[in-house]
Design a protein around this motif. Structure first.
Motif, PDB file in Angstrom:
ATOM      1  N   SER A 153      24.646 -20.960  26.757  1.00  0.00           N
ATOM      2  CA  SER A 153      23.363 -21.469  25.983  1.00  0.00           C
ATOM      3  C   SER A 153      22.248 -21.122  26.823  1.00  0.00           C
ATOM      4  O   SER A 153      21.220 -20.347  26.267  1.00  0.00           O
ATOM      5  N   GLU A 154      22.295 -21.291  28.120  1.00  0.00           N
ATOM      6  CA  GLU A 154      21.060 -20.945  29.053  1.00  0.00           C
ATOM      7  C   GLU A 154      20.878 -19.266  28.999  1.00  0.00           C
ATOM      8  O   GLU A 154      19.862 -18.737  28.890  1.00  0.00           O
ATOM      9  N   GLN A 155      22.124 -18.710  28.759  1.00  0.00           N
ATOM     10  CA  GLN A 155      22.281 -17.127  28.840  1.00  0.00           C
ATOM     11  C   GLN A 155      21.839 -16.558  27.445  1.00  0.00           C
ATOM     12  O   GLN A 155      21.980 -15.303  27.248  1.00  0.00           O
ATOM     13  N   ASN A 156      21.682 -17.395  26.439  1.00  0.00           N
ATOM     14  CA  ASN A 156      21.577 -17.135  24.846  1.00  0.00           C
ATOM     15  C   ASN A 156      22.859 -16.338  24.528  1.00  0.00           C
ATOM     16  O   ASN A 156      22.547 -15.137  23.630  1.00  0.00           O
ATOM     17  N   ILE A 157      24.010 -16.728  24.902  1.00  0.00           N
ATOM     18  CA  ILE A 157      25.273 -16.270  24.326  1.00  0.00           C
ATOM     19  C   ILE A 157      25.729 -17.330  23.247  1.00  0.00           C
ATOM     20  O   ILE A 157      26.109 -18.169  23.578  1.00  0.00           O
ATOM     21  N   GLY A 158      25.601 -16.676  22.203  1.00  0.00           N
ATOM     22  CA  GLY A 158      26.410 -17.651  21.101  1.00  0.00           C
ATOM     23  C   GLY A 158      27.611 -17.791  21.391  1.00  0.00           C
ATOM     24  O   GLY A 158      28.577 -16.808  21.804  1.00  0.00           O
ATOM     25  N   PHE A 159      28.352 -18.945  20.968  1.00  0.00           N
ATOM     26  CA  PHE A 159      29.797 -18.866  21.254  1.00  0.00           C
ATOM     27  C   PHE A 159      30.396 -19.934  20.137  1.00  0.00           C
ATOM     28  O   PHE A 159      29.741 -20.591  19.165  1.00  0.00           O
ATOM     29  N   ARG A 160      31.962 -19.830  20.037  1.00  0.00           N
ATOM     30  CA  ARG A 160      32.604 -20.549  19.174  1.00  0.00           C
ATOM     31  C   ARG A 160      33.462 -21.708  19.808  1.00  0.00           C
ATOM     32  O   ARG A 160      33.951 -21.196  20.774  1.00  0.00           O
ATOM     33  N   GLU A 161      33.447 -23.012  19.549  1.00  0.00           N
ATOM     34  CA  GLU A 161      34.249 -23.995  20.319  1.00  0.00           C
ATOM     35  C   GLU A 161      35.382 -24.084  19.329  1.00  0.00           C
ATOM     36  O   GLU A 161      35.404 -24.338  18.019  1.00  0.00           O
ATOM     37  N   ILE A 162      36.652 -24.347  19.821  1.00  0.00           N
ATOM     38  CA  ILE A 162      37.912 -24.622  19.105  1.00  0.00           C
ATOM     39  C   ILE A 162      38.486 -25.638  20.070  1.00  0.00           C
ATOM     40  O   ILE A 162      38.511 -25.810  21.111  1.00  0.00           O
ATOM     41  N   TYR A 163      38.772 -26.817  19.422  1.00  0.00           N
ATOM     42  CA  TYR A 163      39.394 -28.097  20.013  1.00  0.00           C
ATOM     43  C   TYR A 163      40.839 -28.153  19.500  1.00  0.00           C
ATOM     44  O   TYR A 163      41.117 -28.215  18.219  1.00  0.00           O
ATOM     45  N   ASP A 164      41.817 -28.176  20.359  1.00  0.00           N
ATOM     46  CA  ASP A 164      43.257 -28.398  19.924  1.00  0.00           C
ATOM     47  C   ASP A 164      43.779 -29.638  20.815  1.00  0.00           C
ATOM     48  O   ASP A 164      44.289 -29.096  22.090  1.00  0.00           O
ATOM     49  N   GLU A 165      44.056 -30.678  20.418  1.00  0.00           N
ATOM     50  CA  GLU A 165      44.491 -31.851  21.288  1.00  0.00           C
ATOM     51  C   GLU A 165      43.654 -31.916  22.550  1.00  0.00           C
ATOM     52  O   GLU A 165      42.563 -32.013  22.683  1.00  0.00           O
ATOM     53  N   ASP A 166      44.446 -31.412  23.752  1.00  0.00           N
ATOM     54  CA  ASP A 166      43.771 -31.834  25.018  1.00  0.00           C
ATOM     55  C   ASP A 166      42.990 -30.320  25.616  1.00  0.00           C
ATOM     56  O   ASP A 166      42.624 -30.109  26.533  1.00  0.00           O
ATOM     57  N   THR A 167      43.289 -29.301  24.596  1.00  0.00           N
ATOM     58  CA  THR A 167      42.818 -27.926  24.830  1.00  0.00           C
ATOM     59  C   THR A 167      41.558 -27.501  24.271  1.00  0.00           C
ATOM     60  O   THR A 167      41.302 -27.686  23.407  1.00  0.00           O
ATOM     61  N   MET A 168      40.744 -26.953  25.098  1.00  0.00           N
ATOM     62  CA  MET A 168      39.555 -26.656  24.511  1.00  0.00           C
ATOM     63  C   MET A 168      39.290 -25.150  24.683  1.00  0.00           C
ATOM     64  O   MET A 168      39.629 -24.625  25.909  1.00  0.00           O
ATOM     65  N   ARG A 169      38.576 -24.469  23.812  1.00  0.00           N
ATOM     66  CA  ARG A 169      38.441 -22.904  23.993  1.00  0.00           C
ATOM     67  C   ARG A 169      36.984 -22.486  23.606  1.00  0.00           C
ATOM     68  O   ARG A 169      36.443 -23.175  22.655  1.00  0.00           O
ATOM     69  N   LEU A 170      36.446 -21.469  24.054  1.00  0.00           N
ATOM     70  CA  LEU A 170      35.158 -20.910  23.853  1.00  0.00           C
ATOM     71  C   LEU A 170      35.454 -19.457  23.663  1.00  0.00           C
ATOM     72  O   LEU A 170      36.122 -18.871  24.447  1.00  0.00           O
ATOM     73  N   GLN A 171      34.725 -19.060  22.536  1.00  0.00           N
ATOM     74  CA  GLN A 171      35.026 -17.597  22.260  1.00  0.00           C
ATOM     75  C   GLN A 171      33.692 -17.040  21.983  1.00  0.00           C
ATOM     76  O   GLN A 171      32.904 -17.694  21.405  1.00  0.00           O
ATOM     77  N   PHE A 172      33.476 -15.871  22.709  1.00  0.00           N
ATOM     78  CA  PHE A 172      32.023 -15.292  22.596  1.00  0.00           C
ATOM     79  C   PHE A 172      32.192 -14.059  22.742  1.00  0.00           C
ATOM     80  O   PHE A 172      33.268 -13.390  23.490  1.00  0.00           O
ATOM     81  N   THR A 173      30.969 -13.210  22.400  1.00  0.00           N
ATOM     82  CA  THR A 173      30.841 -11.705  23.016  1.00  0.00           C
ATOM     83  C   THR A 173      29.794 -11.241  24.206  1.00  0.00           C
ATOM     84  O   THR A 173      28.620 -12.024  23.941  1.00  0.00           O
ATOM     85  N   ILE A 174      30.208 -10.700  25.079  1.00  0.00           N
ATOM     86  CA  ILE A 174      29.397 -10.571  25.996  1.00  0.00           C
ATOM     87  C   ILE A 174      28.250  -9.404  25.814  1.00  0.00           C
ATOM     88  O   ILE A 174      28.360  -8.672  25.129  1.00  0.00           O
ATOM     89  N   THR A 175      27.145  -9.906  25.862  1.00  0.00           N
ATOM     90  CA  THR A 175      25.832  -9.383  25.293  1.00  0.00           C
ATOM     91  C   THR A 175      24.685  -8.726  26.384  1.00  0.00           C
ATOM     92  O   THR A 175      23.697  -8.717  26.486  1.00  0.00           O
ATOM     93  N   GLN A 176      25.468  -8.450  27.497  1.00  0.00           N
ATOM     94  CA  GLN A 176      24.582  -7.822  28.826  1.00  0.00           C
ATOM     95  C   GLN A 176      23.999  -6.679  28.541  1.00  0.00           C
ATOM     96  O   GLN A 176      24.530  -5.568  28.309  1.00  0.00           O
TER      97      GLN A 176
END
Length: 72
Positions: free
Chosen positions: A49-72
């Protein structure tokens, strides 16, 4: 998509391989980070968020995922 699975990291924070992957990624590259450490997951979301990178959160039981595209 580059996938970084930090669930097996025991010697240090799961943030280290996640940040290393972000630093090595090329602009436009899609990244997925898989975690099972809730505090590190929150820290990673805050960093993106501080880097202004949008992301998608996915939750599955005890596993958490973040998906995003690098925008450097």
């Amino acid at each position: 998509m580059k996938t970084i699975d930090t669930r097996e990291v025991n010697n240090y924070s799961p943030l280290i391989p996640a940040i290393c992957a972000i630093c090595k990624a090329r602009s436009g590259e899609k990244v997925e980070i898989i975690m099972d450490h809730e505090e590190a997951f929150k820290d990673m979301k805050e960093y993106l968020s501080e880097q202004n990178i949008g992301f998608r959160e996915i939750y599955d039981e005890d596993t958490m995922r973040l998906q995003f595209t690098i925008t450097q």
